[in-house]
Design an enzyme around this catalytic site. Structure first.
Site, PDB file in Angstrom:
ATOM      1  N   GLU A 195      47.131 -44.103 -59.436  1.00  0.00           N
ATOM      2  CA  GLU A 195      45.959 -43.640 -60.534  1.00  0.00           C
ATOM      3  C   GLU A 195      45.396 -45.542 -61.151  1.00  0.00           C
ATOM      4  O   GLU A 195      46.073 -46.668 -61.015  1.00  0.00           O
ATOM      5  CB  GLU A 195      46.509 -43.008 -61.370  1.00  0.00           C
ATOM      6  CG  GLU A 195      46.640 -41.899 -61.157  1.00  0.00           C
ATOM      7  CD  GLU A 195      46.876 -41.146 -63.064  1.00  0.00           C
ATOM      8  OE1 GLU A 195      45.673 -40.811 -63.261  1.00  0.00           O
ATOM      9  OE2 GLU A 195      47.579 -39.990 -63.025  1.00  0.00           O
ATOM     10  N   CYS A 227      49.387 -36.648 -60.133  1.00  0.00           N
ATOM     11  CA  CYS A 227      48.062 -36.778 -61.164  1.00  0.00           C
ATOM     12  C   CYS A 227      47.272 -35.182 -60.622  1.00  0.00           C
ATOM     13  O   CYS A 227      46.963 -35.032 -59.532  1.00  0.00           O
ATOM     14  CB  CYS A 227      47.175 -37.727 -60.258  1.00  0.00           C
ATOM     15  SG  CYS A 227      45.829 -37.801 -60.159  1.00  0.00           S
ATOM     16  N   HIS A 240      37.794 -40.396 -56.881  1.00  0.00           N
ATOM     17  CA  HIS A 240      38.777 -40.195 -56.132  1.00  0.00           C
ATOM     18  C   HIS A 240      38.699 -40.361 -54.534  1.00  0.00           C
ATOM     19  O   HIS A 240      38.012 -39.816 -53.846  1.00  0.00           O
ATOM     20  CB  HIS A 240      39.420 -38.710 -55.670  1.00  0.00           C
ATOM     21  CG  HIS A 240      40.456 -38.284 -57.300  1.00  0.00           C
ATOM     22  ND1 HIS A 240      41.935 -39.031 -57.205  1.00  0.00           N
ATOM     23  CD2 HIS A 240      40.311 -38.211 -58.634  1.00  0.00           C
ATOM     24  CE1 HIS A 240      42.299 -38.351 -58.965  1.00  0.00           C
ATOM     25  NE2 HIS A 240      40.786 -38.049 -59.989  1.00  0.00           N
ATOM     26  N   CYS A 272      41.362 -36.003 -67.214  1.00  0.00           N
ATOM     27  CA  CYS A 272      42.580 -35.908 -66.701  1.00  0.00           C
ATOM     28  C   CYS A 272      43.098 -34.620 -66.429  1.00  0.00           C
ATOM     29  O   CYS A 272      43.023 -34.027 -68.014  1.00  0.00           O
ATOM     30  CB  CYS A 272      43.554 -36.687 -67.433  1.00  0.00           C
ATOM     31  SG  CYS A 272      45.303 -37.241 -66.997  1.00  0.00           S
ATOM     32  N   GLY A 314      44.081 -35.399 -59.179  1.00  0.00           N
ATOM     33  CA  GLY A 314      44.714 -35.735 -57.360  1.00  0.00           C
ATOM     34  C   GLY A 314      44.659 -34.585 -56.417  1.00  0.00           C
ATOM     35  O   GLY A 314      44.289 -35.251 -56.108  1.00  0.00           O
TER      36      GLY A 314
END
Length: 262
Positions: A197, A206, A149, A73, A209
């Site tokens: 997410e 994100c 992703h 993250c 992301g």
């Protein structure tokens, strides 16, 4: 048992951080989900547990709001760097390096991966783009930047119902570990982005992301590095060159600290 916690956010992507380096804490999906509950717990997109590490300054474990544990993250990493001063952070997705630069925090994620089994996908197929579609979202780019992703490039981001389409894409059997869903619009030399997410839903921002989207856009020669990626919660500056790790720079905000009975 009372435990201290910190509430932080990166561009509105918010976290509850528990430091278990000196006092171990057993964390499971049920407890993580209860703490993340915005009505009955503290409330957050992700719960972060800090533990000792043999290879870095500390180990960071990440639990989504539904209690599922994930690998990486980016926004949380910036918050942990700001909170603890750690420079090297061990995660399940690889070691992340970070540094406070004035009012912002810059972190260096792992080198992006693109092979089908590195995403991972359930069976061999092209990943740039993936030959699949869901209603008006088609032919995404698949990128793993410590977690998996999909990136869809569209002409008008506001025309896409990402909240409606996200759950079906996230849980498609093609993605055995589920998938984070990014919908992006290139505007000149910048990118607008919304992310659904896995395990958390639509978020204000994100970090991974933004990194995955920037990498996909740079590979497709849609933008050059570095690039500003703007999400509903704010902007990050992402830099990447083939064969190198991807770096991300942006804010990390400490909101409050407190104690909770576990």
């Amino acid at each position: 048992m009372l435990r201290q916690f910190h509430k932080m956010h990166g561009l509105g992507n918010d976290f509850v951080i528990l430091d278990a380096r000196d006092a171990p804490l057993a964390m499971d999906a049920g407890l993580a989900a209860r703490l993340a509950d915005r009505k009955r717990g503290i409330g957050c997109d992700q719960l972060i547990l800090l533990e000792p590490s043999d290879s870095a300054d500390l180990r960071m474990r990440i639990f989504n709001a539904d209690g599922s544990e994930v690998e990486s993250c980016g926004n949380a990493t910036r918050c942990v760097v700001k909170l603890t001063g750690a420079r090297d952070i061990e995660t399940a997705g690889g070691t992340i390096h970070g540094d406070v630069t004035g009012a912002e925090v810059e972190v260096s994620l792992v080198e992006p991966r693109f092979d089908w089994d590195q995403i991972p996908l359930a069976y061999p197929m092209a990943t740039d783009p993936v030959p699949m579609g869901w209603e008006n979202l088609e032919r995404p780019h698949a990128v793993n930047v410590g977690n998996p992703h999909l990136v869809f490039f569209v002409d008008d981001l506001d025309d896409i119902d990402i909240e409606g389409l996200g759950p079906g894409i996230e849980t498609d059997p093609t993605f055995p570990e589920r998938i984070n869903v990014n919908v992006a619009q290139v505007t000149g030399e910048a990118i607008r982005l919304k992310t659904f997410e896995r395990g958390a839903g639509l978020t204000l921002a994100c970090g991974t992301g933004a990194c995955a989207t920037a990498v996909a856009a740079i590979r497709a020669k849609l933008v050059s590095s570095p690039v500003t990626v703007t999400m509903p919660g704010g902007s990050l500056v992402i830099a990447w060159a083939p064969g190198e790790a991807v770096t991300m720079r942006g804010d990390a905000t400490h909101v409050f600290e407190g104690t909770i009975e576990l």
